[in-house]
Design an enzyme around this catalytic site. Structure first.
Site: not given
Ligand code: PAF
Length: 232
Positions: A37, A40-41, A65, A211, A213
């Site tokens: 985190l 932003g989160h 994903q 972000s 990353r």
């Molecule tokens: O944005 C993200 O962190 C992910 O794509 C999410 C929405 C948690 C789905 O895994």
């Protein structure tokens, strides 16, 4: 279910559903994340308090994903640091949902992926999962062009989280603009009773959108990434 000084940590999807059902007389906001985190989160989570009485944050690095060629195994994560950061959010959180069994359906045999185009790490792992949510037109352009399984995996895991947590509202950062639009369309098209809130981008002092990353960027890559904000 482990109890911390602020909120509880739930790691089992069935316990998460039981908790959500027991709280049905309250409104619930869900903030889905993959952890590691950043501010932003945290602002998204703080904003969630303006939309519901209870706030659930999910922390789950979703294998469906990621393509096998992508960075699932090295995706940054530090769960204990995430907990400490969550404790700094005014109002805190009510539940941290950190599932260990999201795609665990009991005994399944590994799927034979030979010859299948565009499989995710989830299919490769042999979980037996084979049902997907696709937002067919919106998932095709932009990020979808280079990451063919990405939005299918995002829409599917978010649909699963909605079914388990049953939130009234869910919040997504506009940094991931295409993702936000896709989730919004999924909710409309499939009649999920969830209000989707898109929250403004939070930037570092140099203007780069926050972000998880970003920790991987070299100073030169970071400078190059700043051109996105400048051109916007
Ligand atoms: O944005 C993200 O962190 C992910 O794509 C999410 C929405 C948690 C789905 O895994």
């Amino acid at each position: 279910m482990a109890r911390r000084s602020q909120g509880i940590i739930i790691t089992d999807k069935y316990q998460m559903r039981t908790w959500a059902r027991s709280m049905r007389h309250n409104s619930i906001a869900l903030v889905p994340t993959m952890g590691f985190l950043h501010d932003g989160h945290l602002s998204l989570i703080q904003e969630a308090h303006n939309h519901a009485q209870l706030v659930v944050v999910s922390i789950y690095v979703n294998p469906s994903q990621f393509a096998p060629s992508e960075d699932l195994s090295t995706y940054p994560s530090d769960f204990d640091a995430d907990i400490r950061k969550l404790m700094t959010v005014p109002g805190g959180v009510d539940v941290i949902f950190h599932p260990h069994n999201l795609y665990d359906y009991g005994v399944e045999s590994a799927m034979d992926c030979a010859g299948m185009a565009n499989v995710s790490c989830l299919e490769e792992s042999g979980s037996g999962h084979e049902t997907w949510v696709r937002v067919e037109r919106l998932e095709k352009g932009m990020c979808g062009r280079s990451r063919p399984v990405f939005f299918r995996g995002v829409a599917t895991v978010v649909a699963k989280l909605f079914n388990i947590v049953d939130p009234d509202v869910a919040l997504f950062g506009k940094k991931d603009y295409q993702q936000w639009r896709i989730i919004d369309r999924m909710v409309r098209d499939l009649d999920f009773p969830v209000k989707i809130v898109g929250f403004e981008i939070v930037r570092d002092a140099d203007g780069l959108a926050m972000s998880s990353r970003n920790v991987r960027l070299s100073p030169i890559e970071r400078q190059k990434a700043l051109s996105i904000n400048r051109s916007l």
